[in-house]
Design a protein around this motif. Structure first.
Motif, mmCIF file in Angstrom:
data_model
loop_
_atom_site.group_PDB
_atom_site.id
_atom_site.type_symbol
_atom_site.label_atom_id
_atom_site.label_comp_id
_atom_site.label_asym_id
_atom_site.label_seq_id
_atom_site.Cartn_x
_atom_site.Cartn_y
_atom_site.Cartn_z
ATOM 1 N N ASP A 255 0.679 -1.240 0.006
ATOM 2 C CA ASP A 255 -0.137 0.087 0.112
ATOM 3 C C ASP A 255 1.097 1.339 -0.076
ATOM 4 O OD1 ASP A 255 -2.310 -1.348 0.000
ATOM 5 O OD2 ASP A 255 -2.754 -1.482 2.150
ATOM 6 N N ALA A 256 2.182 1.189 0.786
ATOM 7 C CA ALA A 256 3.005 2.444 0.749
ATOM 8 C C ALA A 256 3.409 2.457 -0.647
ATOM 9 C CB ALA A 256 3.926 2.121 1.662
ATOM 10 N N LEU A 257 3.926 1.636 -1.340
ATOM 11 C CA LEU A 257 4.510 1.592 -2.716
ATOM 12 C C LEU A 257 3.304 2.364 -3.605
ATOM 13 C CD1 LEU A 257 6.582 -1.672 -2.982
ATOM 14 C CD2 LEU A 257 7.317 0.889 -2.764
ATOM 15 N N LYS A 258 2.084 1.691 -3.497
ATOM 16 C CA LYS A 258 0.980 2.402 -4.190
ATOM 17 C C LYS A 258 0.688 3.666 -3.866
ATOM 18 C CE LYS A 258 -3.691 1.408 -5.649
ATOM 19 N NZ LYS A 258 -3.946 2.739 -5.893
ATOM 20 N N TYR A 259 0.799 4.166 -2.632
ATOM 21 C CA TYR A 259 0.596 5.753 -2.594
ATOM 22 C C TYR A 259 1.974 6.329 -3.207
ATOM 23 C CZ TYR A 259 -3.259 5.339 0.727
ATOM 24 O OH TYR A 259 -4.475 5.305 1.614
ATOM 25 N N LYS A 260 3.148 5.763 -3.199
ATOM 26 C CA LYS A 260 4.219 6.557 -3.785
ATOM 27 C C LYS A 260 3.790 6.573 -5.208
ATOM 28 C CE LYS A 260 9.168 6.269 -4.889
ATOM 29 N NZ LYS A 260 10.320 5.451 -4.515
ATOM 30 N N ALA A 261 3.379 5.580 -5.916
ATOM 31 C CA ALA A 261 3.352 5.412 -7.455
ATOM 32 C C ALA A 261 2.071 6.484 -7.716
ATOM 33 C CB ALA A 261 2.947 4.016 -7.831
ATOM 34 N N ASP A 262 1.040 6.559 -7.066
ATOM 35 C CA ASP A 262 -0.142 7.348 -7.204
ATOM 36 C C ASP A 262 0.316 8.842 -7.088
ATOM 37 O OD1 ASP A 262 -1.898 5.356 -7.606
ATOM 38 O OD2 ASP A 262 -2.690 5.277 -5.748
ATOM 39 N N ALA A 263 1.097 9.180 -6.284
ATOM 40 C CA ALA A 263 1.575 10.602 -6.034
ATOM 41 C C ALA A 263 2.613 10.913 -7.163
ATOM 42 C CB ALA A 263 2.656 10.534 -4.753
ATOM 43 N N GLU A 264 3.430 9.919 -7.715
ATOM 44 C CA GLU A 264 4.172 10.144 -8.802
ATOM 45 C C GLU A 264 3.271 10.483 -9.863
ATOM 46 O OE1 GLU A 264 8.041 7.476 -7.773
ATOM 47 O OE2 GLU A 264 6.609 6.598 -8.951
ATOM 48 N N LYS A 265 2.241 9.722 -10.245
ATOM 49 C CA LYS A 265 1.258 10.088 -11.370
ATOM 50 C C LYS A 265 0.692 11.441 -10.914
ATOM 51 C CE LYS A 265 0.172 5.321 -11.937
ATOM 52 N NZ LYS A 265 -0.823 4.061 -11.788
ATOM 53 N N GLY A 266 0.424 11.687 -9.810
ATOM 54 C CA GLY A 266 -0.271 12.846 -9.464
ATOM 55 C C GLY A 266 0.647 14.207 -10.016
ATOM 56 N N ILE A 267 2.002 13.925 -9.683
ATOM 57 C CA ILE A 267 2.923 15.125 -10.129
ATOM 58 C C ILE A 267 2.795 15.189 -11.653
ATOM 59 C CG2 ILE A 267 5.148 15.758 -10.207
ATOM 60 C CD1 ILE A 267 5.696 14.383 -7.494
#
Length: 310
Positions: A255-267
């Motif tokens: 889940d932590a890695l998913k939040y990271k990936a989603d944050a990168e996509k968000g950027i």
């Protein structure tokens, strides 16, 4: 006839019972009201040993006043404190134990009574969800006991009690932090998670707190204005990287890695959005500039005098 006889017999039995009960009660009341302190003392000890603490308390309460300054006062104050303790009046018991330790610092019981005073605070500490003022006072009192009697057999027990109390404070801090996340106040949640980790660096909830901090920061960024999202998504990525380093085997790792990936996509998404806005804004500014230039040209034309025809 027979029925009336039965009623009379029943009434007589009840009256005898009442008289007997009254006699027992009056016996104690007579003792309580008497000036026979020696007998009161013996009966108070007997009541205490028999577990009749309410009666013992009445007599001890009277005796500690009468024996003040006399050799027997030490024993009486000791029993008085324990009688309140047995009746679960921990506030009064705490006061009495503390008073004993201060009045008889040289007594063999002084250490025990100082410990019991702190222990009463411990017993008054409520469940984690309530106000923890007594918990803090209990920790302070137990730590003071350890400082005064570091070699005592009770020092280790006092340290264990402190650990229990601190665990309660940690639980309260953890649960309070999660409330902000639950109600959607994401910035407050991030701050609360950080504060909890700072206040309790060795807390058993550290992994959970670090994980929820990622979630709160991601949601904070997601709900921010586009111009602030990139910075806040980057913070979420940083939190995720720290979590992966600290807890590579965590059940929250995916889940932590998913939040990271989603944050990168968000950027990426917000950069595209801001770039499009920049283009649109530039186009709008250019249109405005052309309108202003056109207006100026028309104004010049209107102001130019027309030559009369020959």
């Amino acid at each position: 006839m027979f029925k009336n006889k039965r009623i009379v017999q029943t009434l007589a039995i009840l009256m005898l019972a009442v008289v007997g009960f009254s006699g027992c009660k009056s016996k104690f009341e007579k003792l309580r009201a008497s000036n026979d302190t020696g007998r009161k003392y013996q009966e108070a000890i007997r009541y205490y040993n028999e577990g009749k603490f309410s009666k013992a308390l009445v007599l001890f309460d009277d005796l500690v006043q009468r024996y003040r300054g006399r050799p027997e006062a030490e024993d009486l104050n000791y029993y008085f404190a324990y009688t309140n303790f047995q009746l679960k009046d921990y506030t009064t018991a705490r006061y009495q134990f503390q008073s004993f330790a201060e009045m008889y610092p040289g007594s063999q019981r002084a250490e025990e009574c100082r410990y019991m005073a702190a222990y009463c605070y411990y017993l008054e500490s409520p469940v984690y969800s309530l106000d923890q003022s007594n918990t803090l006072k209990a920790i302070e009192a137990l730590q003071l006991f350890i400082n005064i009697y570091p070699e005592s057999e009770r020092a280790e027990e006092a340290a264990n009690l402190i650990d229990n109390l601190r665990a309660k404070l940690e639980r309260k801090s953890y649960e309070n932090s999660k409330i902000y996340l639950d109600i959607g106040d994401y910035l407050a949640a991030v701050i609360a998670f950080d504060n909890s980790l700072r206040d309790y660096p060795d807390t058993k909830y550290a992994e959970e707190l670090e994980y929820y901090k990622i979630e709160a920061q991601y949601l904070y960024a997601l709900n921010s204005s586009e111009r602030r999202q990139e910075e806040r998504f980057n913070d979420a990525i940083e939190f995720a990287d720290e979590f992966v380093d600290d807890y590579p085997e965590s059940e929250h790792l995916e889940d932590a890695l998913k939040y990271k990936a989603d944050a990168e996509k968000g950027i990426v998404r917000v950069q595209q959005t801001l770039a499009e806005w920049s283009v649109l804004q530039q186009e709008a500014e250019e249109r405005q500039q052309r309108r202003e230039e056109k207006a100026k040209t028309e104004e010049i034309i209107e102001e130019t005098p027309v030559s009369p025809q020959g």
